[in-house]
Design a protein around this motif. Structure first.
Motif, PDB file in Angstrom:
ATOM      1  N   LEU A  13      38.659  16.087  65.513  1.00 38.84           N
ATOM      2  CA  LEU A  13      38.884  14.752  66.078  1.00 38.84           C
ATOM      3  C   LEU A  13      40.136  14.743  66.937  1.00 38.84           C
ATOM      4  N   GLU A  14      41.188  15.382  66.459  1.00 39.25           N
ATOM      5  CA  GLU A  14      42.431  15.428  67.218  1.00 39.25           C
ATOM      6  C   GLU A  14      42.237  16.157  68.548  1.00 39.25           C
ATOM      7  N   SER A  15      41.489  17.251  68.540  1.00 36.07           N
ATOM      8  CA  SER A  15      41.218  17.969  69.791  1.00 36.07           C
ATOM      9  C   SER A  15      40.481  17.084  70.782  1.00 36.07           C
ATOM     10  N   GLU A  16      39.510  16.335  70.275  1.00 30.25           N
ATOM     11  CA  GLU A  16      38.752  15.409  71.129  1.00 30.25           C
ATOM     12  C   GLU A  16      39.666  14.316  71.680  1.00 30.25           C
ATOM     13  N   PHE A  17      40.513  13.772  70.820  1.00 28.81           N
ATOM     14  CA  PHE A  17      41.443  12.731  71.251  1.00 28.81           C
ATOM     15  C   PHE A  17      42.394  13.247  72.324  1.00 28.81           C
ATOM     16  N   PHE A  18      42.981  14.405  72.089  1.00 36.29           N
ATOM     17  CA  PHE A  18      43.947  14.954  73.043  1.00 36.29           C
ATOM     18  C   PHE A  18      43.291  15.289  74.374  1.00 36.29           C
ATOM     19  N   ASN A  19      42.054  15.776  74.334  1.00 41.92           N
ATOM     20  CA  ASN A  19      41.334  16.056  75.588  1.00 41.92           C
ATOM     21  C   ASN A  19      41.115  14.773  76.380  1.00 41.92           C
ATOM     22  N   GLN A  20      40.782  13.685  75.674  1.00 36.34           N
ATOM     23  CA  GLN A  20      40.614  12.400  76.363  1.00 36.34           C
ATOM     24  C   GLN A  20      41.952  11.931  76.926  1.00 36.34           C
ATOM     25  N   GLY A  21      43.025  12.107  76.147  1.00 42.52           N
ATOM     26  CA  GLY A  21      44.349  11.720  76.625  1.00 42.52           C
ATOM     27  C   GLY A  21      44.749  12.477  77.883  1.00 42.52           C
ATOM     28  N   ASP A  22      44.392  13.756  77.938  1.00 42.71           N
ATOM     29  CA  ASP A  22      44.691  14.563  79.130  1.00 42.71           C
ATOM     30  C   ASP A  22      43.964  14.009  80.353  1.00 42.71           C
ATOM     31  N   LEU A  23      42.700  13.627  80.152  1.00 43.65           N
ATOM     32  CA  LEU A  23      41.919  13.077  81.264  1.00 43.65           C
ATOM     33  C   LEU A  23      42.486  11.729  81.715  1.00 43.65           C
ATOM     34  N   GLU A  24      42.884  10.926  80.755  1.00 42.81           N
ATOM     35  CA  GLU A  24      43.474   9.619  81.093  1.00 42.81           C
ATOM     36  C   GLU A  24      44.761   9.819  81.896  1.00 42.81           C
ATOM     37  N   LYS A  25      45.547  10.801  81.501  1.00 41.48           N
ATOM     38  CA  LYS A  25      46.802  11.083  82.201  1.00 41.48           C
ATOM     39  C   LYS A  25      46.522  11.550  83.628  1.00 41.48           C
ATOM     40  N   GLU A  26      45.506  12.392  83.794  1.00 41.95           N
ATOM     41  CA  GLU A  26      45.141  12.888  85.123  1.00 41.95           C
ATOM     42  C   GLU A  26      44.694  11.760  86.040  1.00 41.95           C
ATOM     43  N   GLU A  27      44.040  10.762  85.449  1.00 39.81           N
ATOM     44  CA  GLU A  27      43.520   9.635  86.232  1.00 39.81           C
ATOM     45  C   GLU A  27      44.569   8.545  86.437  1.00 39.81           C
ATOM     46  N   GLY A  28      45.761   8.753  85.912  1.00 40.62           N
ATOM     47  CA  GLY A  28      46.817   7.753  86.042  1.00 40.62           C
ATOM     48  C   GLY A  28      46.603   6.543  85.159  1.00 40.62           C
ATOM     49  N   LEU A  29      45.835   6.701  84.102  1.00 44.90           N
ATOM     50  CA  LEU A  29      45.556   5.598  83.181  1.00 44.90           C
ATOM     51  C   LEU A  29      46.516   5.650  81.996  1.00 44.90           C
ATOM     52  N   PRO A  30      46.733   4.522  81.336  1.00 49.93           N
ATOM     53  CA  PRO A  30      47.540   4.545  80.112  1.00 49.93           C
ATOM     54  C   PRO A  30      46.854   5.432  79.072  1.00 49.93           C
ATOM     55  N   ILE A  31      47.614   6.237  78.371  1.00 47.93           N
ATOM     56  CA  ILE A  31      47.029   7.110  77.358  1.00 47.93           C
ATOM     57  C   ILE A  31      46.750   6.292  76.098  1.00 47.93           C
ATOM     58  N   MET A  73      46.228   9.714  71.350  1.00 49.61           N
ATOM     59  CA  MET A  73      45.611  10.674  72.258  1.00 49.61           C
ATOM     60  C   MET A  73      46.612  11.402  73.141  1.00 49.61           C
ATOM     61  N   ASP A  74      47.892  11.155  72.942  1.00 50.73           N
ATOM     62  CA  ASP A  74      48.941  11.843  73.684  1.00 50.73           C
ATOM     63  C   ASP A  74      49.348  13.085  72.901  1.00 50.73           C
ATOM     64  N   ARG A  75      49.053  14.261  73.449  1.00 48.92           N
ATOM     65  CA  ARG A  75      49.311  15.483  72.704  1.00 48.92           C
ATOM     66  C   ARG A  75      50.806  15.764  72.542  1.00 48.92           C
ATOM     67  N   ASN A  76      51.645  14.982  73.218  1.00 45.96           N
ATOM     68  CA  ASN A  76      53.086  15.138  73.048  1.00 45.96           C
ATOM     69  C   ASN A  76      53.639  14.249  71.937  1.00 45.96           C
ATOM     70  N   LYS A  77      52.742  13.548  71.260  1.00 47.24           N
ATOM     71  CA  LYS A  77      53.138  12.676  70.151  1.00 47.24           C
ATOM     72  C   LYS A  77      52.260  12.997  68.934  1.00 47.24           C
ATOM     73  N   PRO A  78      52.670  12.545  67.746  1.00 48.39           N
ATOM     74  CA  PRO A  78      51.843  12.784  66.553  1.00 48.39           C
ATOM     75  C   PRO A  78      50.436  12.229  66.738  1.00 48.39           C
ATOM     76  N   GLY A  79      49.441  13.047  66.403  1.00 43.47           N
ATOM     77  CA  GLY A  79      48.048  12.638  66.554  1.00 43.47           C
ATOM     78  C   GLY A  79      47.392  12.361  65.215  1.00 43.47           C
ATOM     79  N   PRO A  80      46.063  12.414  65.177  1.00 38.46           N
ATOM     80  CA  PRO A  80      45.344  12.125  63.930  1.00 38.46           C
ATOM     81  C   PRO A  80      45.708  13.039  62.768  1.00 38.46           C
ATOM     82  N   SER A  81      46.174  14.264  63.041  1.00 35.32           N
ATOM     83  CA  SER A  81      46.500  15.176  61.947  1.00 35.32           C
ATOM     84  C   SER A  81      47.886  14.937  61.365  1.00 35.32           C
ATOM     85  N   SER A  82      48.614  13.977  61.923  1.00 39.21           N
ATOM     86  CA  SER A  82      49.922  13.614  61.372  1.00 39.21           C
ATOM     87  C   SER A  82      49.740  12.985  59.988  1.00 39.21           C
ATOM     88  N   GLY A  83      50.561  13.422  59.039  1.00 34.24           N
ATOM     89  CA  GLY A  83      50.453  12.879  57.693  1.00 34.24           C
ATOM     90  C   GLY A  83      50.615  11.372  57.659  1.00 34.24           C
TER      91      GLY A  83
END
Length: 230
Positions: free
Chosen positions: A135-153, A157-167
């Motif tokens: 799930l985290e991989s899917e989220f981060f991939n979507q976040g990357d696409l949103e970033k490329e399109e200039g959309l809010p992440i 879904m921001d791989r530079n922040k804690p994602g779904p695998s964060s405790g």
């Protein structure tokens, strides 16, 4: 889909479109009316898994199905007590599906699919973590696409922040979504839910421990940086 349950509507469209192929139409032998009712039910159930509708669904189930539990339990308890040598109290057997109204049946099925939708949270920890990482991989991939399109992440879904695998994030999800949902399901269908509830609780405890360790590590980093600056 007018920004309404986009994932769920897309999945429904693609899945139901497959039944246009006679070889895949599992309902081909049903009457036209039964097939129509089945289609309506499938759509209702899948749309109910949209997280934006989660709390409304839980509230409805509690109000309209939960109210049936005491009467049903009382009925089964009475029957069991009559046959029990000791005349003791019978265990909570939950709802009797065939005794429910059409609306109650649909709400119960919606909750069942909701439990299945978050079912990985009730798997043994290693299997649960496997799905969280996917799930985290899917989220981060979507976040990357949103970033490329200039959309809010989107959140988580921001791989530079804690994602779904964060405790901390997982512990929060369990406390707000998972445990209340499986507890409600346990009230309605204890036979099928007791083991699920036990495993979910075990996973929650482990995520809380992970969140605590993450916080300790973060505090240590802060103190280390402070010491270096001093």
């Amino acid at each position: 889909y007018n920004d309404q349950a986009v994932y769920e509507n897309s999945a429904l469209y693609q899945a139901l479109s497959l039944t246009d192929n006679p070889e895949l139409d599992f309902a081909a032998r049903l009457s036209k009316e039964t097939k129509r009712q089945l289609r309506v039910t499938i759509i209702e159930l899948v749309l109910a898994t949209d997280m934006s509708r989660h709390f409304d669904l839980v509230t409805l189930v509690k109000a309209k199905v939960g109210s049936a539990v005491p009467k049903t339990v009382a009925h089964h308890a009475s029957s069991a007590a009559e046959s029990a040598p000791s005349g003791g109290l019978a265990p909570n057997t939950g709802i009797q599906f065939s005794d429910l109204s059409s609306e109650q049946m649909t709400l119960t099925l919606k909750l069942a699919l909701k439990v299945a939708d978050i079912g990985h949270c009730m798997l043994p920890l290693d299997e649960h973590k496997f799905w969280v990482q996917n799930l985290e991989s899917e989220f981060f991939n979507q976040g990357d696409l949103e970033k490329e399109e200039g959309l809010p992440i989107s959140p988580l879904m921001d791989r530079n922040k804690p994602g779904p695998s964060s405790g901390g994030n997982q512990a929060g999800f369990f406390e707000v979504i998972v445990m209340p949902t499986i507890s409600l399901w346990q009230t309605l269908c204890p036979g099928s839910a007791n083991q699920l509830h036990q495993q979910a609780l075990s996973n929650l405890i482990l995520w809380k421990n992970s969140a605590h360790l993450d916080q300790l590590s973060e505090d240590a980093d802060v103190m280390r940086n402070f010491s270096m600056e001093s």
